[in-house]
Design an enzyme around this catalytic site. Structure first.
Site, PDB file in Angstrom:
ATOM      1  N   GLY A   1      55.995  42.549  77.611  1.00  0.00           N
ATOM      2  CA  GLY A   1      55.003  43.235  76.795  1.00  0.00           C
ATOM      3  C   GLY A   1      55.062  42.822  75.334  1.00  0.00           C
TER       4      GLY A   1
ATOM      5  CG  PHE B   1      57.324  61.078  79.548  1.00  0.00           C
ATOM      6  CD1 PHE B   1      56.374  60.845  80.520  1.00  0.00           C
ATOM      7  CD2 PHE B   1      58.505  60.358  79.566  1.00  0.00           C
ATOM      8  CE1 PHE B   1      56.597  59.892  81.493  1.00  0.00           C
ATOM      9  CE2 PHE B   1      58.737  59.406  80.541  1.00  0.00           C
ATOM     10  CZ  PHE B   1      57.786  59.162  81.497  1.00  0.00           C
TER      11      PHE B   1
ATOM     12  CG  ASP C   1      69.275  35.032  78.562  1.00  0.00           C
ATOM     13  OD1 ASP C   1      70.248  35.675  78.986  1.00  0.00           O
ATOM     14  OD2 ASP C   1      68.485  34.415  79.308  1.00  0.00           O
TER      15      ASP C   1
ATOM     16  CD  GLN D   1      66.962  56.383  77.385  1.00  0.00           C
ATOM     17  OE1 GLN D   1      66.023  55.783  77.880  1.00  0.00           O
ATOM     18  NE2 GLN D   1      66.822  57.231  76.387  1.00  0.00           N
TER      19      GLN D   1
ATOM     20  CG  HIS E   1      65.950  57.211  83.298  1.00  0.00           C
ATOM     21  ND1 HIS E   1      65.765  58.138  84.295  1.00  0.00           N
ATOM     22  CD2 HIS E   1      64.763  57.096  82.669  1.00  0.00           C
ATOM     23  CE1 HIS E   1      64.512  58.569  84.252  1.00  0.00           C
ATOM     24  NE2 HIS E   1      63.878  57.948  83.283  1.00  0.00           N
TER      25      HIS E   1
ATOM     26  CG  LEU F   1      63.518  54.776  86.195  1.00  0.00           C
ATOM     27  CD1 LEU F   1      64.849  55.039  85.540  1.00  0.00           C
ATOM     28  CD2 LEU F   1      62.470  54.439  85.170  1.00  0.00           C
TER      29      LEU F   1
ATOM     30  CD  GLU G   1      61.871  61.600  80.566  1.00  0.00           C
ATOM     31  OE1 GLU G   1      62.896  60.908  80.458  1.00  0.00           O
ATOM     32  OE2 GLU G   1      61.183  61.943  79.613  1.00  0.00           O
TER      33      GLU G   1
ATOM     34  NE  ARG H   1      63.991  58.818  79.623  1.00  0.00           N
ATOM     35  CZ  ARG H   1      63.209  57.760  79.648  1.00  0.00           C
ATOM     36  NH1 ARG H   1      63.652  56.594  79.233  1.00  0.00           N
ATOM     37  NH2 ARG H   1      61.984  57.861  80.107  1.00  0.00           N
TER      38      ARG H   1
ATOM     39  CG  HIS I   1      66.279  53.254  81.591  1.00  0.00           C
ATOM     40  ND1 HIS I   1      65.582  52.599  82.579  1.00  0.00           N
ATOM     41  CD2 HIS I   1      65.345  53.849  80.813  1.00  0.00           C
ATOM     42  CE1 HIS I   1      64.277  52.800  82.396  1.00  0.00           C
ATOM     43  NE2 HIS I   1      64.112  53.539  81.328  1.00  0.00           N
TER      44      HIS I   1
ATOM     45  NE  ARG J   1      63.389  53.329  75.695  1.00  0.00           N
ATOM     46  CZ  ARG J   1      62.677  53.717  76.757  1.00  0.00           C
ATOM     47  NH1 ARG J   1      61.542  54.360  76.614  1.00  0.00           N
ATOM     48  NH2 ARG J   1      63.111  53.454  77.979  1.00  0.00           N
TER      49      ARG J   1
ATOM     50  CB  SER K   1      60.486  51.361  75.421  1.00  0.00           C
ATOM     51  OG  SER K   1      60.605  49.963  75.492  1.00  0.00           O
ATOM     52  CG  LEU K   2      55.951  51.125  78.408  1.00  0.00           C
ATOM     53  CD1 LEU K   2      55.166  51.850  79.490  1.00  0.00           C
ATOM     54  CD2 LEU K   2      56.045  49.635  78.738  1.00  0.00           C
TER      55      LEU K   2
HETATM   56  C1  LIG Z   1      62.340  50.727  85.524  1.00  0.00           C
HETATM   57  C2  LIG Z   1      61.949  50.921  84.104  1.00  0.00           C
HETATM   58  C3  LIG Z   1      60.988  51.860  83.762  1.00  0.00           C
HETATM   59  C4  LIG Z   1      60.603  52.050  82.452  1.00  0.00           C
HETATM   60  N1  LIG Z   1      59.642  52.967  82.144  1.00  0.00           N
HETATM   61  C5  LIG Z   1      59.228  53.104  80.863  1.00  0.00           C
HETATM   62  C6  LIG Z   1      58.176  53.998  80.517  1.00  0.00           C
HETATM   63  O1  LIG Z   1      57.595  54.660  81.374  1.00  0.00           O
HETATM   64  N2  LIG Z   1      57.803  54.098  79.230  1.00  0.00           N
HETATM   65  C7  LIG Z   1      58.392  53.354  78.251  1.00  0.00           C
HETATM   66  O2  LIG Z   1      58.000  53.456  77.116  1.00  0.00           O
HETATM   67  N3  LIG Z   1      59.389  52.488  78.546  1.00  0.00           N
HETATM   68  C8  LIG Z   1      59.817  52.342  79.827  1.00  0.00           C
HETATM   69  N4  LIG Z   1      60.830  51.466  80.120  1.00  0.00           N
HETATM   70  C9  LIG Z   1      61.352  50.587  79.071  1.00  0.00           C
HETATM   71  C10 LIG Z   1      60.395  49.446  78.818  1.00  0.00           C
HETATM   72  O3  LIG Z   1      59.704  49.131  79.994  1.00  0.00           O
HETATM   73  C11 LIG Z   1      61.094  48.204  78.352  1.00  0.00           C
HETATM   74  O4  LIG Z   1      61.985  48.500  77.343  1.00  0.00           O
HETATM   75  C12 LIG Z   1      60.085  47.206  77.815  1.00  0.00           C
HETATM   76  O5  LIG Z   1      59.093  46.960  78.773  1.00  0.00           O
HETATM   77  C13 LIG Z   1      60.731  45.913  77.387  1.00  0.00           C
HETATM   78  O6  LIG Z   1      59.721  44.974  77.084  1.00  0.00           O
HETATM   79  P1  LIG Z   1      60.071  43.591  76.431  1.00  0.00           P
HETATM   80  O7  LIG Z   1      58.780  42.901  76.231  1.00  0.00           O
HETATM   81  O8  LIG Z   1      60.936  43.800  75.262  1.00  0.00           O
HETATM   82  O9  LIG Z   1      60.963  42.843  77.520  1.00  0.00           O
HETATM   83  P2  LIG Z   1      60.667  42.383  79.031  1.00  0.00           P
HETATM   84  O10 LIG Z   1      59.408  42.926  79.573  1.00  0.00           O
HETATM   85  O11 LIG Z   1      61.909  42.613  79.778  1.00  0.00           O
HETATM   86  O12 LIG Z   1      60.421  40.838  78.880  1.00  0.00           O
HETATM   87  C14 LIG Z   1      61.431  39.939  78.568  1.00  0.00           C
HETATM   88  C15 LIG Z   1      60.842  38.555  78.566  1.00  0.00           C
HETATM   89  O13 LIG Z   1      61.773  37.665  78.003  1.00  0.00           O
HETATM   90  C16 LIG Z   1      61.883  36.533  78.802  1.00  0.00           C
HETATM   91  N5  LIG Z   1      63.222  35.979  78.591  1.00  0.00           N
HETATM   92  C17 LIG Z   1      64.416  36.596  78.733  1.00  0.00           C
HETATM   93  N6  LIG Z   1      65.413  35.739  78.448  1.00  0.00           N
HETATM   94  C18 LIG Z   1      64.828  34.575  78.117  1.00  0.00           C
HETATM   95  C19 LIG Z   1      65.325  33.298  77.747  1.00  0.00           C
HETATM   96  N7  LIG Z   1      66.632  33.042  77.664  1.00  0.00           N
HETATM   97  N8  LIG Z   1      64.439  32.318  77.496  1.00  0.00           N
HETATM   98  C20 LIG Z   1      63.098  32.533  77.604  1.00  0.00           C
HETATM   99  N9  LIG Z   1      62.598  33.710  77.960  1.00  0.00           N
HETATM  100  C21 LIG Z   1      63.445  34.716  78.206  1.00  0.00           C
HETATM  101  C22 LIG Z   1      61.570  36.969  80.200  1.00  0.00           C
HETATM  102  O14 LIG Z   1      61.052  35.888  80.935  1.00  0.00           O
HETATM  103  C23 LIG Z   1      60.511  38.023  79.947  1.00  0.00           C
HETATM  104  O15 LIG Z   1      59.233  37.408  79.898  1.00  0.00           O
HETATM  105  C24 LIG Z   1      61.219  51.285  81.447  1.00  0.00           C
HETATM  106  C25 LIG Z   1      62.188  50.349  81.776  1.00  0.00           C
HETATM  107  C26 LIG Z   1      62.573  50.168  83.086  1.00  0.00           C
HETATM  108  C27 LIG Z   1      63.631  49.186  83.413  1.00  0.00           C
END
Ligand SMILES: Cc1cc2nc3c(=O)[nH]c(=O)nc-3n(C[C@H](O)[C@H](O)[C@H](O)COP(=O)(O)OP(=O)(O)OC[C@H]3O[C@@H](n4cnc5c(N)ncnc54)[C@H](O)[C@@H]3O)c2cc1C
Ligand code: SF4
Ligand code: FES
Lengths: 252, 584
Positions: free
Chosen positions: B15, B116, B221, B240, B242, B252, B255, B286, B353, B394, B399-400
């Site tokens: 995201g 929530f 990484d 965190q 969960h 998961l 919530e 949480r 989590h 958090r 986080s979204l």
């Molecule tokens: C099961 C679950 C449910 C959740 N529900 C909620 C919710 O309802 N509401 C909320 O707000 N938050 C929620 N969260 C938290 C939230 O979803 C995450 O914190 C957030 O989506 C993280 O987004 P991001 O873009 O930072 O990372 P990610 O979506 O994890 O993306 C990481 C990206 O980095 C890339 N990457 C990683 N390492 C490397 C590398 N070495 N080289 C190149 N690319 C790399 C991967 O390919 C990927 O594209 C939830 C989390 C989980 C696990």
């Protein structure tokens, strides 16, 4: 309200029924040989675990070179579609007990896409077909300051096809796609459906024209393989039928 | 080795990465490097919702949201950043809607909202409906919608490229970013990307725990690459847990299930959260709920033959409501446990989590080299970063929100920087470190196995630095991690090939996890207080006099190549909210 009890889980947890299962895996690594071969691995495993757990056990304990894609491990990222006992499934959503571990369990790459190594295929043609159907909302006129309104009924209209995780289980189970990789395939049509039937979108006509193509929706022969294969339970064939109907009536 | 040149390089296509890419691509020549195909990113696993005080269904405003975020974070939140998060939340949600995100709707056709944990009306009076959602697959819809818009904008992706090193060059005594080094999975080739600005959006690091909701690929990484090059990591002790992961598997259960009315029960069927959080009950923060669950388990009121879990009870909710609002998680229970949630409660336990800590940034996403100096051209956003909007804990749905608000901000800031900056000259031999690392692992004949070390790491982390910590347990973990890091030098891989060598990459990922686990444990050992997700049984109270400050961990290397963690601290930004006791 009654106090919840959970005899079922407790009874099952008490025993620890490890079994030995044979995984017969289609191996291919052009760095070593141009030929693909079947290789058997014996795995001690709880049958309530997933096929992905077994593949990990093999990779982590027996043969590190076994190669497959995976990430989320619970059926949400679409990485690990493969042919398990001849059917397309997600390895992380398939419990071993549900696929008869008495007999060797065959695991091979999905069909119709070029195998690059073991269970890894070239996903590019699949994503290209997806990109070709304009998989994004198209609107005209001024943006409203707040959200566009959409009734719960209109939202429901395309709910099923929003669930797609682009795993390719459907497209790579389709005989038409096997014979002719030019066919868009069910997944692309599912994603076109998701926008054609979204009341906010204004490019339905354009998408329908794209799917009216020689390699488009008319190639579908309604074999239902795609619907059976979809790990998200999307009614893929129904979505394709709805697109066909929209092409005839131009109403959606 | 191949060399590429881009104005802006984004590491990660979850995201945060894709939200940044949409902005950066409009303004600069941008490449997105991602180890997974974008739609495989773990943002897609998020279920419950995204917070924004839209006030579509009941009275709400961004100031209440700011307060809840700060209180939820146990006052370790930087309050200026929390205010931006809450204010910009409204546009962040509306932007996604305009990009096509199919939110759940009210009868009037507006975006619907649900309750929530920790989100309240008027500073804690009662739960408020603030989470915008799309069934229980909000993250899936965000990830898909952002990917769709990346296609629309023509974003250039390098899929299955693993970034393994961050190039830092000192120019006139200032640390600057010159680019990144990546490993191409398909071919084993090493690529250097020279870039005026780099944005890390590479996600979390949950895989150092065994029971976790995180994907296999969440191995920190990005954090590790920056840390190894001398940049600090902030607040890494705050992780965190969960409350509701599927028992033993960690998958998961949102919530949102409690937001819809689900209740936690112990083996006597008692709704135990009434004891711990009389007002918010099952929807308390949480960390509070996770500790309550473990307290029940420890005091002998856990369920099952081993008394090692509790139940999430949805049986009193109408099946239609479960089908409409929680279709995915009820299916998880059926698929993985063989349980029918209409009639049977679901066994759950807390699951690792979310990383509150990470690469320190300011509110524009610029990475900090110390408490105040930014690294020109280097940005981070999303779970990899620590702004800090989440502080010590958090809130759900924040986080979204974070990935959208700060993904967008960093995308704009990085592209604007690229427009006015010059390329920093690459160091001589830019790929040296990665080449060495890859060659060493490929040629090693050592007798240690990756899977074995990872298992031992995960076991020690679960046992010693999870929901409850003490000096004793953390020291045990530090020692164990030290041992594992030593043994890691003797790791070898079986696959010696170049093509899709995931065996090799798992070994590299393990190295990252080990480095970060050490930082986490060392940071936790020094924080002799309890705050948010960090709970020390030997110091059960929050200590604002000594610890109202962020931890900053640096890697120190001695002349003989030994490395260790050095800790420093950074003040918390407080604007209008004075710390209070946190009650729910
Ligand atoms: C099961 C679950 C449910 C959740 N529900 C909620 C919710 O309802 N509401 C909320 O707000 N938050 C929620 N969260 C938290 C939230 O979803 C995450 O914190 C957030 O989506 C993280 O987004 P991001 O873009 O930072 O990372 P990610 O979506 O994890 O993306 C990481 C990206 O980095 C890339 N990457 C990683 N390492 C490397 C590398 N070495 N080289 C190149 N690319 C790399 C991967 O390919 C990927 O594209 C939830 C989390 C989980 C696990
Ligand atoms: S429609 Fe189903 S099977 Fe086809 S790609 Fe989407 S999720 Fe996979
Ligand atoms: S690993 Fe994500 S769908 Fe199977």
């Amino acid at each position: 309200m009654a106090t919840p009890v959970l005899d079922k889980v407790e009874a099952e947890a008490a025993a620890s029924p490890y079994i030995t299962a044979t995984f017969r895996i289609r191996r291919f690594n052009p760095e070593i040989s141009d030929e693909a071969t079947w290789e058997d691995f014996q795995v001690e495993i709880d049958p309530k675990e997933r096929v992905l757990d077994a593949l990990h056990k093999i990779k982590w304990e027996l043969d590190g070179s076994l190669t497959f894609r995976r990430s989320c491990a619970h059926g949400i990222c679409g990485s690990d579609a493969m042919r398990i006992n001849g059917k397309n499934r997600l390895a992380c959503k398939t419990l071993i007990k549900d696929i008869n571990p008495e007999k060797p369990i065959t695991v091979e790459a999905i069909k119709g896409l070029t195998v690059l190594k073991d269970l890894v295929v070239d996903m590019e043609p699949f994503f290209q077909a997806y990109r070709d159907v304009m998989p994004f909302l198209v609107t005209e006129g001024n943006e409203p300051t707040r959200e566009r309104l959409q009734s719960p009924e209109d939202r429901e209209r395309f709910d099923d096809t929003t669930k797609c995780i682009l795993c390719a289980a459907c497209t790579s189970s389709c005989p038409v796609f096997w014979n002719d990789g030019q066919y868009f395939g069910p997944a692309a049509i599912v994603n076109a459906h998701r926008f054609i039937f979204d009341s906010r979108d204004e490019a339905g006509e354009q998408r329908l024209e794209i799917l009216n193509d020689r390699d488009g929706v008319w190639r579908c022969r309604t074999t239902f393989n795609c619907t059976d294969a979809c790990p998200r339970g999307i009614e893929v064939t129904k979505a394709i039928q709805e697109v066909k109907r929209a092409l005839i009536t131009r109403r959606f | 080795m191949k060399i590429h040149k881009y104005d802006t390089v984004i590491v990660g296509a979850g995201g945060a990465g894709m939200r940044a890419a949409i902005e950066a691509t409009k303004r600069s020549r941008t490449a997105v490097l991602t180890k997974l195909y974008p739609t495989r990113s773990h943002t897609g696993a998020a279920q419950g919702g995204m917070a924004a005080a839209l006030a579509n269904v009941e009275e709400d405003n961004w100031e209440w949201h700011t307060f809840d975020t700060i209180k939820g974070g146990d006052y370790l939140v930087d309050q200026d950043a929390a205010e931006i998060l809450a204010k910009e939340a409204i546009d962040a949600v509306l932007d996604l809607e305009k990009m096509g995100l199919p939110f759940g709707r009210t009868p009037k056709g507006e975006i619907d909202q649900r309750r929530f944990g920790g989100h309240s009306r008027n500073h804690g009076e009662a739960p408020v409906r603030r989470a915008c959602y799309s069934g229980d697959r909000t993250g899936h819809m965000i990830l898909q919608t952002l990917y769709q818009n990346c296609i629309k904008e023509g974003v250039e992706f390098f899929n299955e490229f693993y970034v393994l090193d961050q190039l830092i060059v000192e120019v006139d005594g200032v640390k600057r970013s010159a680019g990144v080094v990546a490993y191409e999975l398909a071919t084993g080739e090493i690529h250097v990307f020279q870039a005026k600005s780099v944005i890390y959006a590479s996600g979390g690091t949950g895989k150092f725990f065994k029971v976790t909701s995180n994907a296999h690929t969440l191995t920190g990484d990005g954090q590790a690459a920056c840390y190894r090059r001398g940049l600090p990591l902030e607040d890494m002790e705050f992780f965190q847990f969960h409350p509701t992961g599927i028992w033993r598997m960690g998958i998961l259960l949102t919530e949102g299930a409690r937001g819809e009315g689900g209740i936690l029960r112990n083996k006597d069927g008692e709704r135990f959260m009434e004891k711990y959080a009389p007002v918010m009950k099952d929807l308390a923060s949480r960390d509070v709920v996770s500790r309550a669950i473990y307290t029940e388990i420890r005091e002998g009121r856990g369920c099952g033959p081993e008394g090692d879990h509790v139940f999430l009870d949805l049986t009193h909710l109408p099946p239609e409501q479960l089908d409409a609002k929680l279709p995915d998680i009820t299916e998880f229970a059926r698929t993985y446990l063989g349980i029918e949630p209409y009639t049977d409660p679901i066994p759950i336990q807390p699951t690792a989590h979310y990383a509150m800590g990470g690469i320190p940034t300011n509110v524009e996403g610029e990475v900090l080299a110390d408490n105040t100096t930014v690294v020109p051209g280097l940005y981070a956003a999303g779970e990899v970063a620590c702004v800090s909007v989440h502080g010590a804990n958090r809130l759900g749905t924040n986080s979204l929100l974070d990935i959208n608000v700060f993904g967008r901000r960093s995308g704009i800031a990085a592209a604007e920087y690229s427009a006015k900056a010059d390329f920093v000259e690459l160091p001589e031999n830019p790929a040296e470190l990665v080449q060495e690392q890859v060659e060493r692992l490929r040629n090693s004949t050592g007798n240690e196995r990756v899977a074995e070390l990872r298992k031992e790491l995960q076991e020690t982390m679960d046992a010693n630095v999870m929901v409850f910590r003490t000096e004793q347990t953390i020291k045990t973990a530090v020692e164990k991690i030290g041992e594992l890091r030593a043994r890691y030098k003797n790791v070898s891989v079986q696959d010696k090939g170049k093509r899709f060598n995931t065996d090799l990459l798992e070994a590299i990922e393990l190295g990252n996890l080990l480095d970060l686990a050490e930082v986490m444990a060392v940071s936790a050992l020094a924080r002799k207080e309890s705050r948010g997700g960090h709970y020390r049984e030997d110091f059960p109270n929050r200590d604002d006099v000594n610890f109202m400050r962020h931890t900053m961990a640096y890697r120190e290397v001695t002349a003989d190549g030994q490395d260790s963690v050095r800790l420093d601290y950074k003040p918390v930004v407080q604007t209008r909210y004075q710390p209070m006791e946190r009650k729910y």
